[in-house]
Design a protein around this motif. Sequence first.
Motif, PDB file in Angstrom:
ATOM      1  N   LEU A 225       0.835  -1.190   0.000  1.00 13.66           N
ATOM      2  CA  LEU A 225       0.000   0.000   0.000  1.00 13.66           C
ATOM      3  C   LEU A 225       0.877   1.249   0.000  1.00 13.66           C
ATOM      4  CD1 LEU A 225      -2.688  -1.006   2.658  1.00 13.66           C
ATOM      5  CD2 LEU A 225      -2.717  -1.396   0.188  1.00 13.66           C
ATOM      6  N   GLY A 226       0.470   2.252  -0.777  1.00  9.63           N
ATOM      7  CA  GLY A 226       1.277   3.468  -0.870  1.00  9.63           C
ATOM      8  C   GLY A 226       2.662   3.143  -1.377  1.00  9.63           C
ATOM      9  N   ALA A 227       2.726   2.455  -2.504  1.00  4.77           N
ATOM     10  CA  ALA A 227       3.962   1.804  -2.944  1.00  4.77           C
ATOM     11  C   ALA A 227       4.977   2.741  -3.570  1.00  4.77           C
ATOM     12  CB  ALA A 227       3.625   0.697  -3.943  1.00  4.77           C
ATOM     13  N   GLY A 228       4.600   3.988  -3.881  1.00  6.40           N
ATOM     14  CA  GLY A 228       5.542   4.860  -4.577  1.00  6.40           C
ATOM     15  C   GLY A 228       5.896   4.268  -5.929  1.00  6.40           C
ATOM     16  N   ALA A 229       7.175   4.048  -6.183  1.00  4.29           N
ATOM     17  CA  ALA A 229       7.621   3.431  -7.431  1.00  4.29           C
ATOM     18  C   ALA A 229       7.776   1.923  -7.295  1.00  4.29           C
ATOM     19  CB  ALA A 229       8.928   4.065  -7.906  1.00  4.29           C
ATOM     20  N   ALA A 230       7.154   1.342  -6.278  1.00  9.78           N
ATOM     21  CA  ALA A 230       7.055  -0.117  -6.099  1.00  9.78           C
ATOM     22  C   ALA A 230       8.398  -0.784  -5.828  1.00  9.78           C
ATOM     23  CB  ALA A 230       6.382  -0.760  -7.316  1.00  9.78           C
ATOM     24  N   GLN A 231       9.318  -0.065  -5.188  1.00  7.96           N
ATOM     25  CA  GLN A 231      10.626  -0.672  -4.920  1.00  7.96           C
ATOM     26  C   GLN A 231      10.515  -1.906  -4.032  1.00  7.96           C
ATOM     27  OE1 GLN A 231      10.128   2.694  -4.900  1.00  7.96           O
ATOM     28  NE2 GLN A 231      11.913   3.794  -5.713  1.00  7.96           N
ATOM     29  N   CYS A 232       9.665  -1.820  -3.003  1.00 12.18           N
ATOM     30  CA  CYS A 232       9.548  -2.951  -2.071  1.00 12.18           C
ATOM     31  C   CYS A 232       8.885  -4.152  -2.745  1.00 12.18           C
ATOM     32  CB  CYS A 232       8.754  -2.536  -0.838  1.00 12.18           C
ATOM     33  SG  CYS A 232       9.534  -1.237   0.140  1.00 12.18           S
ATOM     34  N   ALA A 233       7.807  -3.904  -3.479  1.00 12.49           N
ATOM     35  CA  ALA A 233       7.140  -4.993  -4.194  1.00 12.49           C
ATOM     36  C   ALA A 233       8.074  -5.614  -5.223  1.00 12.49           C
ATOM     37  CB  ALA A 233       5.866  -4.474  -4.864  1.00 12.49           C
ATOM     38  N   ARG A 234       8.932  -4.800  -5.822  1.00 19.91           N
ATOM     39  CA  ARG A 234       9.889  -5.318  -6.806  1.00 19.91           C
ATOM     40  C   ARG A 234      10.928  -6.207  -6.130  1.00 19.91           C
ATOM     41  NH1 ARG A 234      10.771  -0.881  -8.653  1.00 19.91           N
ATOM     42  NH2 ARG A 234       9.107  -0.895 -10.219  1.00 19.91           N
ATOM     43  N   TRP A 235      11.342  -5.817  -4.920  1.00 18.51           N
ATOM     44  CA  TRP A 235      12.281  -6.668  -4.164  1.00 18.51           C
ATOM     45  C   TRP A 235      11.639  -8.027  -3.887  1.00 18.51           C
ATOM     46  CZ3 TRP A 235      11.977  -9.036   0.626  1.00 18.51           C
ATOM     47  CH2 TRP A 235      13.178  -9.544   1.144  1.00 18.51           C
ATOM     48  N   LEU A 236      10.384  -8.014  -3.483  1.00 19.23           N
ATOM     49  CA  LEU A 236       9.691  -9.278  -3.224  1.00 19.23           C
ATOM     50  C   LEU A 236       9.574 -10.119  -4.483  1.00 19.23           C
ATOM     51  CD1 LEU A 236       6.916  -7.961  -0.827  1.00 19.23           C
ATOM     52  CD2 LEU A 236       8.490  -9.840  -0.296  1.00 19.23           C
ATOM     53  N   THR A 237       9.290  -9.462  -5.612  1.00 16.21           N
ATOM     54  CA  THR A 237       9.193 -10.181  -6.879  1.00 16.21           C
ATOM     55  C   THR A 237      10.504 -10.893  -7.185  1.00 16.21           C
ATOM     56  OG1 THR A 237       7.569  -8.588  -7.714  1.00 16.21           O
ATOM     57  CG2 THR A 237       8.734  -9.933  -9.345  1.00 16.21           C
ATOM     58  N   ARG A 238      11.608 -10.241  -6.903  1.00 15.06           N
ATOM     59  CA  ARG A 238      12.913 -10.868  -7.151  1.00 15.06           C
ATOM     60  C   ARG A 238      13.203 -12.012  -6.189  1.00 15.06           C
ATOM     61  NH1 ARG A 238      17.359  -6.243  -8.956  1.00 15.06           N
ATOM     62  NH2 ARG A 238      16.291  -5.671 -10.903  1.00 15.06           N
ATOM     63  N   GLN A 239      12.479 -12.053  -5.071  1.00 17.87           N
ATOM     64  CA  GLN A 239      12.621 -13.186  -4.153  1.00 17.87           C
ATOM     65  C   GLN A 239      11.731 -14.353  -4.565  1.00 17.87           C
ATOM     66  OE1 GLN A 239      15.114 -12.355  -1.947  1.00 17.87           O
ATOM     67  NE2 GLN A 239      14.902 -10.422  -3.074  1.00 17.87           N
ATOM     68  N   GLY A 240      10.991 -14.174  -5.654  1.00 13.06           N
ATOM     69  CA  GLY A 240      10.110 -15.231  -6.130  1.00 13.06           C
ATOM     70  C   GLY A 240       8.686 -15.110  -5.659  1.00 13.06           C
ATOM     71  N   ALA A 241       8.356 -14.036  -4.930  1.00 13.77           N
ATOM     72  CA  ALA A 241       7.003 -13.844  -4.420  1.00 13.77           C
ATOM     73  C   ALA A 241       6.096 -13.253  -5.497  1.00 13.77           C
ATOM     74  CB  ALA A 241       7.030 -12.923  -3.200  1.00 13.77           C
ATOM     75  N   TRP A 242       4.795 -13.327  -5.254  1.00  9.08           N
ATOM     76  CA  TRP A 242       3.797 -12.679  -6.102  1.00  9.08           C
ATOM     77  C   TRP A 242       3.381 -11.411  -5.369  1.00  9.08           C
ATOM     78  CZ3 TRP A 242      -1.507 -11.400  -5.935  1.00  9.08           C
ATOM     79  CH2 TRP A 242      -2.118 -11.159  -7.192  1.00  9.08           C
ATOM     80  N   ALA A 243       3.722 -10.263  -5.925  1.00  8.07           N
ATOM     81  CA  ALA A 243       3.492  -8.989  -5.242  1.00  8.07           C
ATOM     82  C   ALA A 243       2.795  -8.009  -6.164  1.00  8.07           C
ATOM     83  CB  ALA A 243       4.821  -8.395  -4.765  1.00  8.07           C
ATOM     84  N   VAL A 244       1.865  -7.240  -5.582  1.00  9.45           N
ATOM     85  CA  VAL A 244       1.129  -6.200  -6.294  1.00  9.45           C
ATOM     86  C   VAL A 244       1.361  -4.887  -5.567  1.00  9.45           C
ATOM     87  CG1 VAL A 244      -1.148  -5.367  -6.980  1.00  9.45           C
ATOM     88  CG2 VAL A 244      -0.635  -7.805  -7.088  1.00  9.45           C
ATOM     89  N   ALA A 245       1.562  -3.823  -6.333  1.00  4.98           N
ATOM     90  CA  ALA A 245       1.768  -2.491  -5.767  1.00  4.98           C
ATOM     91  C   ALA A 245       0.522  -1.644  -5.972  1.00  4.98           C
ATOM     92  CB  ALA A 245       2.975  -1.821  -6.419  1.00  4.98           C
ATOM     93  N   LEU A 246       0.093  -0.965  -4.919  1.00  6.32           N
ATOM     94  CA  LEU A 246      -1.043  -0.036  -5.004  1.00  6.32           C
ATOM     95  C   LEU A 246      -0.568   1.351  -4.609  1.00  6.32           C
ATOM     96  CD1 LEU A 246      -4.695  -0.513  -4.059  1.00  6.32           C
ATOM     97  CD2 LEU A 246      -3.469   1.361  -2.941  1.00  6.32           C
ATOM     98  N   GLU A 247      -0.897   2.347  -5.420  1.00  8.74           N
ATOM     99  CA  GLU A 247      -0.406   3.707  -5.209  1.00  8.74           C
ATOM    100  C   GLU A 247      -1.462   4.710  -5.662  1.00  8.74           C
ATOM    101  OE1 GLU A 247       1.302   7.146  -4.572  1.00  8.74           O
ATOM    102  OE2 GLU A 247       2.248   5.298  -3.853  1.00  8.74           O
ATOM    103  N   LEU A 248      -1.603   5.791  -4.911  1.00 11.35           N
ATOM    104  CA  LEU A 248      -2.575   6.835  -5.226  1.00 11.35           C
ATOM    105  C   LEU A 248      -2.100   7.741  -6.355  1.00 11.35           C
ATOM    106  CD1 LEU A 248      -5.281   8.167  -4.312  1.00 11.35           C
ATOM    107  CD2 LEU A 248      -3.912   9.578  -2.753  1.00 11.35           C
ATOM    108  N   SER A 249      -0.804   7.995  -6.409  1.00  2.30           N
ATOM    109  CA  SER A 249      -0.230   8.956  -7.346  1.00  2.30           C
ATOM    110  C   SER A 249       0.084   8.321  -8.698  1.00  2.30           C
ATOM    111  CB  SER A 249       1.054   9.564  -6.760  1.00  2.30           C
ATOM    112  OG  SER A 249       1.817  10.204  -7.753  1.00  2.30           O
ATOM    113  N   GLY A 250      -0.493   8.880  -9.760  1.00  2.00           N
ATOM    114  CA  GLY A 250      -0.194   8.386 -11.091  1.00  2.00           C
ATOM    115  C   GLY A 250       1.246   8.632 -11.493  1.00  2.00           C
ATOM    116  N   ARG A 251       1.814   9.749 -11.042  1.00  3.38           N
ATOM    117  CA  ARG A 251       3.197  10.049 -11.404  1.00  3.38           C
ATOM    118  C   ARG A 251       4.164   9.074 -10.738  1.00  3.38           C
ATOM    119  NH1 ARG A 251       6.300  11.181 -15.467  1.00  3.38           N
ATOM    120  NH2 ARG A 251       8.198  12.325 -14.898  1.00  3.38           N
ATOM    121  N   GLN A 252       3.890   8.688  -9.504  1.00 10.31           N
ATOM    122  CA  GLN A 252       4.729   7.675  -8.866  1.00 10.31           C
ATOM    123  C   GLN A 252       4.665   6.354  -9.639  1.00 10.31           C
ATOM    124  OE1 GLN A 252       7.018   8.328  -6.780  1.00 10.31           O
ATOM    125  NE2 GLN A 252       6.307   8.640  -4.695  1.00 10.31           N
TER     126      GLN A 252
END
Length: 277
Positions: free
Chosen positions: A75-102
């Motif tokens: 939640l509030g993922a910004g540019a999804a850095q954390c979700a991307r880290w999880l993806t690289r660990q083999g997890a299934w991750a989704v990023a949700l963000e309010l800002s379109g520019r982020q």
Amino acid sequence: MEVDSTEPARRHVDDAVVRAANRADWDEHADDYQAEHGAFLGDAGFVWGPEGLREDDARLLGDAASLPDRRFLELGAGAAQCARWLTRQGAWAVALELSGRQLQHARRIDDDAGTPVPAVQATATSLPFADGTFDVVFASYGAFQFVADAGAVLAESARVLRRPGRLVFSVTHPVRWCFPDDPGPDGLVASSSYWDTRPYVEVDPDADDPTADAAVRYVEHHRTLGEWVRLLHAHGFHLADLVEPEWPAGAEHVWAGWSPTRGRVLPGTAVFVADLA
């Protein structure tokens, strides 16, 4: 009484006003934020706060071996850095963000890093997912202190979690709200009441009426430790841990009001770890 429109106020603001103001603010400042903090965060890094506590070390979401078997929502993922880290660990991750520019920055980093992350533009108070979709919901300085209705975020988090589920989120440590947002010595002198939980509100300095909803440009919410614990309990969560990262020895970086001067004396971040049975 004449209101100084150049100074932030402490007053209550409707949730819809908060959402609109913060979306516009993050859209406006996303470029600067990513340029200034992108290297610290990493394109696929997971940092819980300005102290630099990393999920690689903290393991608040679960041990490394369990990550590929679980579904994560940031939640509030910004540019999804954390979700991307999880993806690289083999997890299934989704990023949700309010800002379109982020999210545009998230797409840019997807291309640069070669690790695409599914992302959704939405508010954390109304999640566009079915019940029981995720094993873990988390936020690193996202969503929780930027919404007027924290109870709605907790209710939605509980709804989309499978049982047993886990919620982990970091916010500015409530104690820090007593002190000016100043990285120097002046930031060590308490100037506000810990129990004053009215939101911090920035307004348009050119507004004819700075007290009007249309003048609001940014809102951040302070809740005491006790209030967070009660909110978690009210929405079915059991507090498993409360992590207060220490400022690391030798770290000399400054991030807004966070600095070695303050970090070695005051807690800057609170990370709530809660389980849903």
